[in-house]
Motif scaffolding. Sequence first.
Motif, short mmCIF file in Angstrom:
data_model
loop_
_atom_site.label_atom_id
_atom_site.label_comp_id
_atom_site.label_asym_id
_atom_site.label_seq_id
_atom_site.Cartn_x
_atom_site.Cartn_y
_atom_site.Cartn_z
N ARG A 105 69.26 20.31 35.81
CA ARG A 105 69.89 20.03 34.52
C ARG A 105 71.04 19.02 34.64
N THR A 106 71.69 19.02 35.81
CA THR A 106 72.88 18.19 36.00
C THR A 106 72.55 16.80 36.52
N ILE A 107 71.52 16.68 37.33
CA ILE A 107 71.12 15.37 37.88
C ILE A 107 70.11 14.76 36.92
N ARG A 108 70.50 13.71 36.25
CA ARG A 108 69.74 13.16 35.12
C ARG A 108 68.29 12.82 35.41
N ARG A 109 68.01 12.14 36.48
CA ARG A 109 66.65 11.68 36.76
C ARG A 109 65.99 12.54 37.84
N SER A 110 66.21 13.83 37.74
CA SER A 110 65.65 14.72 38.77
C SER A 110 64.32 15.32 38.32
N THR A 111 63.53 15.65 39.32
CA THR A 111 62.28 16.37 39.14
C THR A 111 62.39 17.65 39.95
N LEU A 112 62.19 18.78 39.30
CA LEU A 112 62.25 20.08 39.99
C LEU A 112 60.84 20.61 40.16
N VAL A 113 60.48 20.89 41.40
CA VAL A 113 59.20 21.52 41.71
C VAL A 113 59.51 22.91 42.26
N LYS A 114 59.07 23.91 41.52
CA LYS A 114 59.23 25.30 41.96
C LYS A 114 57.99 25.67 42.75
N VAL A 115 58.16 25.98 44.02
CA VAL A 115 57.03 26.26 44.91
C VAL A 115 56.80 27.78 44.91
N PRO A 116 55.70 28.22 44.29
CA PRO A 116 55.44 29.66 44.17
C PRO A 116 55.36 30.35 45.53
N GLY A 117 56.10 31.44 45.66
CA GLY A 117 56.07 32.25 46.87
C GLY A 117 56.84 31.70 48.05
N ALA A 118 57.37 30.50 47.93
CA ALA A 118 58.06 29.87 49.06
C ALA A 118 59.47 30.41 49.21
N ARG A 119 59.91 30.42 50.46
CA ARG A 119 61.26 30.85 50.80
C ARG A 119 62.07 29.64 51.23
N HIS A 120 63.10 29.84 52.02
CA HIS A 120 64.02 28.77 52.37
C HIS A 120 63.41 27.72 53.31
N GLY A 121 62.43 28.10 54.11
CA GLY A 121 61.82 27.18 55.07
C GLY A 121 60.52 26.58 54.56
N LEU A 122 60.45 26.28 53.28
CA LEU A 122 59.20 25.85 52.66
C LEU A 122 58.64 24.57 53.25
N HIS A 123 59.45 23.75 53.88
CA HIS A 123 58.93 22.52 54.48
C HIS A 123 57.99 22.82 55.65
N LEU A 124 58.05 24.02 56.22
CA LEU A 124 57.15 24.36 57.32
C LEU A 124 55.97 25.20 56.86
N ASP A 125 56.23 26.27 56.12
CA ASP A 125 55.11 27.16 55.77
C ASP A 125 54.38 26.76 54.49
N HIS A 126 54.85 25.73 53.82
CA HIS A 126 54.15 25.15 52.68
C HIS A 126 54.05 23.64 52.91
N PRO A 127 53.12 23.22 53.77
CA PRO A 127 53.06 21.81 54.16
C PRO A 127 52.78 20.85 53.01
N GLU A 128 52.31 21.36 51.88
CA GLU A 128 52.09 20.48 50.74
C GLU A 128 53.40 19.85 50.26
N THR A 129 54.53 20.47 50.61
CA THR A 129 55.81 19.91 50.19
C THR A 129 56.05 18.54 50.84
N VAL A 130 55.58 18.36 52.06
CA VAL A 130 55.74 17.07 52.74
C VAL A 130 54.96 15.99 51.99
N ALA A 131 53.76 16.32 51.54
CA ALA A 131 52.96 15.37 50.76
C ALA A 131 53.65 15.02 49.45
N TRP A 132 54.29 16.02 48.82
CA TRP A 132 55.00 15.76 47.56
C TRP A 132 56.17 14.81 47.78
N VAL A 133 56.88 14.98 48.90
CA VAL A 133 58.00 14.09 49.21
C VAL A 133 57.48 12.67 49.42
#
Length: 112
Positions: free
Chosen positions: A75-103
């Motif tokens: 809400r505060t960063i004007r041109r931001s996109t928020l992706v809520k990753v279902p079931g993911a915890r703090h280490g989502l870059h490892l156990d949800h590898p699709e996040t790397v593709a999104w980046v």
Amino acid sequence: MAPLFFDPAWAREHPEAVRGFFGTTASAWAKARHFQASREHDAWASLGAIRAPTLLLHGTEDALAPLADAVLLHRTIRRSTLVKVPGARHGLHLDHPETVAWVRQFIGARSA
């Protein structure tokens, strides 16, 4: 700590990745400074000045950083996109590898 960062099933199937993640060494000074910054750093007043497109990836099950904080960032960063990753915890870059593709997709769309 692993259950705070990773899906338990993924952690059982990837013990070497979990060990690697938590096995990095840092001096006591560096760790203390990291935790101090985590507790005390406050940049909320500056977030509205961010003009760059910003991708926010956040796990819906992150117990270390509440999802509500990500929503506030969005809400505060004007041109931001928020992706809520279902079931993911703090280490989502490892156990949800699709996040790397999104980046990569996000960066690629901005550099085209």
